[in-house]
Design an enzyme around this catalytic site. Structure first.
Site, PDB file in Angstrom:
ATOM      1  N   TYR A   1      -8.774  27.152  -3.254  1.00  0.00           N
ATOM      2  CA  TYR A   1      -9.597  26.098  -4.172  1.00  0.00           C
ATOM      3  C   TYR A   1     -10.818  25.788  -3.457  1.00  0.00           C
ATOM      4  O   TYR A   1     -10.824  25.354  -2.318  1.00  0.00           O
ATOM      5  CB  TYR A   1      -8.605  24.805  -4.373  1.00  0.00           C
ATOM      6  CG  TYR A   1      -9.270  23.886  -5.273  1.00  0.00           C
ATOM      7  CD1 TYR A   1      -9.821  24.108  -6.606  1.00  0.00           C
ATOM      8  CD2 TYR A   1      -9.123  22.652  -4.655  1.00  0.00           C
ATOM      9  CE1 TYR A   1     -10.321  22.987  -7.302  1.00  0.00           C
ATOM     10  CE2 TYR A   1      -9.737  21.529  -5.361  1.00  0.00           C
ATOM     11  CZ  TYR A   1     -10.237  21.815  -6.735  1.00  0.00           C
ATOM     12  OH  TYR A   1     -10.437  20.623  -7.478  1.00  0.00           O
TER      13      TYR A   1
ATOM     14  N   ASP B   1      -0.755  25.324  -1.139  1.00  0.00           N
ATOM     15  CA  ASP B   1      -1.195  24.698  -2.403  1.00  0.00           C
ATOM     16  C   ASP B   1      -0.516  25.410  -3.595  1.00  0.00           C
ATOM     17  O   ASP B   1      -0.582  26.666  -4.010  1.00  0.00           O
ATOM     18  CB  ASP B   1      -2.736  25.060  -2.738  1.00  0.00           C
ATOM     19  CG  ASP B   1      -3.267  24.292  -4.108  1.00  0.00           C
ATOM     20  OD1 ASP B   1      -2.326  24.171  -4.711  1.00  0.00           O
ATOM     21  OD2 ASP B   1      -4.507  23.957  -4.180  1.00  0.00           O
TER      22      ASP B   1
ATOM     23  N   ARG C   1       0.953  -1.200  -0.005  1.00  0.00           N
ATOM     24  CA  ARG C   1       0.041   0.092  -0.087  1.00  0.00           C
ATOM     25  C   ARG C   1       0.828   1.271   0.172  1.00  0.00           C
ATOM     26  O   ARG C   1       0.537   2.135  -0.699  1.00  0.00           O
ATOM     27  CB  ARG C   1      -1.049   0.059   1.003  1.00  0.00           C
ATOM     28  CG  ARG C   1      -2.299   1.150   1.104  1.00  0.00           C
ATOM     29  CD  ARG C   1      -3.304   0.827   2.018  1.00  0.00           C
ATOM     30  NE  ARG C   1      -2.650   0.797   3.452  1.00  0.00           N
ATOM     31  CZ  ARG C   1      -3.081  -0.121   4.374  1.00  0.00           C
ATOM     32  NH1 ARG C   1      -4.183  -1.013   4.021  1.00  0.00           N
ATOM     33  NH2 ARG C   1      -2.425  -0.169   5.465  1.00  0.00           N
TER      34      ARG C   1
ATOM     35  N   LYS D   1      -2.385  18.419 -12.401  1.00  0.00           N
ATOM     36  CA  LYS D   1      -2.117  19.566 -13.322  1.00  0.00           C
ATOM     37  C   LYS D   1      -0.772  19.709 -14.254  1.00  0.00           C
ATOM     38  O   LYS D   1      -0.591  18.717 -15.141  1.00  0.00           O
ATOM     39  CB  LYS D   1      -2.165  20.990 -12.674  1.00  0.00           C
ATOM     40  CG  LYS D   1      -3.232  21.044 -11.614  1.00  0.00           C
ATOM     41  CD  LYS D   1      -4.711  20.994 -12.315  1.00  0.00           C
ATOM     42  CE  LYS D   1      -5.927  20.858 -11.216  1.00  0.00           C
ATOM     43  NZ  LYS D   1      -7.133  20.458 -11.741  1.00  0.00           N
TER      44      LYS D   1
HETATM   45  C1  LIG Z   1      -5.676  25.073  -7.228  1.00  0.00           C
HETATM   46  C2  LIG Z   1      -5.914  23.666  -7.117  1.00  0.00           C
HETATM   47  N1  LIG Z   1      -5.677  22.980  -6.274  1.00  0.00           N
HETATM   48  C3  LIG Z   1      -5.801  21.566  -6.211  1.00  0.00           C
HETATM   49  C4  LIG Z   1      -6.717  21.074  -7.049  1.00  0.00           C
HETATM   50  C5  LIG Z   1      -7.088  19.621  -6.912  1.00  0.00           C
HETATM   51  O1  LIG Z   1      -6.595  18.741  -7.764  1.00  0.00           O
HETATM   52  P1  LIG Z   1      -7.188  17.283  -8.134  1.00  0.00           P
HETATM   53  O2  LIG Z   1      -8.231  17.450  -9.078  1.00  0.00           O
HETATM   54  O3  LIG Z   1      -6.143  16.488  -8.564  1.00  0.00           O
HETATM   55  O4  LIG Z   1      -8.063  16.805  -6.819  1.00  0.00           O
HETATM   56  C6  LIG Z   1      -6.998  21.803  -8.384  1.00  0.00           C
HETATM   57  C7  LIG Z   1      -8.137  21.234  -9.234  1.00  0.00           C
HETATM   58  O5  LIG Z   1      -8.588  21.969 -10.216  1.00  0.00           O
HETATM   59  C8  LIG Z   1      -6.740  23.185  -8.290  1.00  0.00           C
HETATM   60  O6  LIG Z   1      -7.019  23.972  -9.222  1.00  0.00           O
END
Ligand SMILES: Cc1ncc(COP(=O)(O)O)c(C=O)c1O
Length: 388
Positions: A105, A178, A52, A203
């Site tokens: 986000y 983030d 895991r 991304k």
């Molecule tokens: C700024 C930001 N952080 C985190 C995420 C989350 O990523 P995931 O779609 O892999 O959960 C996104 C997705 O759009 C995002 O734009």
């Protein structure tokens, strides 16, 4: 000796131990079960005894990401959101308070408001462009963590991350960012004193809009231990196939980011000259909000930015988006293909609505020819102008 039955022989057939030839990528080692050689190894915690936590491909990815983030360790999560929520859960407990940027986000905010609240952790939001001492003025003895997102991924406010991290540390408060826009490449949060550098690998690192994963990077052993404990307790795992795809994306990250970034700047500079555009929100564009911080702390730019259009009714924005042919309409970003969306419906959850007179359109600039993208945007702006 009696011959074994075929059903028994087929269980072990083809399993002879062999040295694998070396390939450019790691082997995709699929395994929940890990076989050990001797009974004494079954409870030896120094060796992997279960799949895991990841085998060859996940280990290769974690090691490569540690290099990218200048981290002592990086841990993987099944999505970017899981990395954000997982890293937060790794360090908070009931009674704590978390300070979060108002531009965070939206699903991270939902997690704070719903899940953290349910477990006795309070969230307070600060203005995304607040000065570091304004952020810290909200702190109380219960404050455990400051959650940053710089630039905000819809409205592109830049935070003075090194100053906030320094002040927070002085008060014994942790910081988490983030850093999906910086991708660990053009901005290195750990080098600026942040405790937990999180990104949606989905991304830029993945880069092809076809795989989910997130990472949390840490420098301090206590932070790595906290992440490990959370991963063990919650049971998050990522597949070797997806880890392999992420590693493949990572190989071309600098080249893709350079191209997406330089094209986005070309588009941003052009958009700033168009009569239908009130403002360009691109931290790497001279004169744009947050540019000074970007110039001080970043070594490149991502391809994601936004424009504020001149005030117009919703259908005119739809006309703009519907006229685009190279920009797909979609929520993600960081992939090889250009995307656009209207951002305003996402502002409703904020504590303070951003003060824009006109609608906001977010653009993700991909690897297409920038001249073709400009032609496409002109087509969109013509449709926008013709619709009101
Ligand atoms: C700024 C930001 N952080 C985190 C995420 C989350 O990523 P995931 O779609 O892999 O959960 C996104 C997705 O759009 C995002 O734009």
């Amino acid at each position: 000796m009696t011959a074994e039955h075929e059903a028994t022989r087929l269980i072990r057939a083809g399993n002879a131990r062999r040295e694998l030839p070396r390939t450019v990528g790691p082997p995709i080692q699929r395994g929940s079960t890990v076989l050990v050689d001797r009974a004494a190894d079954l409870y030896d915690e120094r060796k992997p005894t279960y799949g895991r936590a990841g085998l060859a491909a996940q280990e290769a990815l974690m090691s490569a990401l540690s290099e990218l983030e200048s981290a002592s360790a990086v841990r993987l999560f099944p999505s970017g959101l899981a990395a954000l929520t997982g890293a937060i859960l790794a360090v908070v407990q009931a009674g704590d308070e978390v300070l979060v940027t108002d531009a965070v986000y939206k699903p991270t905010r939902r997690f704070c408001d719903r899940v953290l609240a349910r477990f006795g952790v309070r969230t307070r939001y600060f203005a995304p462009d607040a000065a570091p001492d304004e952020v810290m003025s909200l702190a109380s003895p219960a404050t455990r963590l400051v959650v940053l997102e710089s630039p905000g991924s819809l409205t592109f406010e830049m935070q003075d991350v090194p100053a906030i991290a320094r002040l927070a540390r002085h008060h014994g408060i942790l910081t988490l960012i983030d850093n999906t826009w910086g991708a660990g490449l053009i901005f290195k949060p750990l080098a600026h004193g942040v405790d937990l550098s999180v990104q949606a690998l989905t991304k830029y690192v993945g880069g092809h809009s076809d795989v989910f994963m997130g990472s949390a990077a840490a420098a301090a052993p206590a932070m790595v231990e906290a992440l490990d404990r959370a991963i063990l307790d919650f049971g998050w795992a990522v597949s070797p196939d997806e880890a392999y795809l992420m590693l493949r994306g990572l190989r071309t990250l600098p080249t893709r980011m350079e191209r997406c970034g330089s094209s986005s700047l070309q588009l941003a500079a052009w958009l700033a000259q168009q009569p239908e555009v009130a403002r360009v929100l691109h931290p790497a564009l001279p004169g744009a909000p947050g540019h000074d911080i970007w110039r001080r702390d970043y070594v490149g730019t991502a391809g994601l930015f936004a424009i504020e259009l001149r005030p117009a009714p919703g259908p005119a924005v739809d006309a703009f988006l519907d006229a685009l042919t190279h920009f797909g309409l979609g929520f993600s970003w960081g992939g090889f293909e250009s995307l656009a969306l209207n951002a305003d419906p996402q502002f409703e959850v904020r504590s303070r609505k951003p003060a824009f007179a006109g609608p906001i359109v977010r653009l993700n600039v991909g690897l297409e020819d920038p001249g073709d993208l400009i032609t496409d945007l002109r087509r969109g702006l013509d449709a926008f102008a013709g619709a009101h």
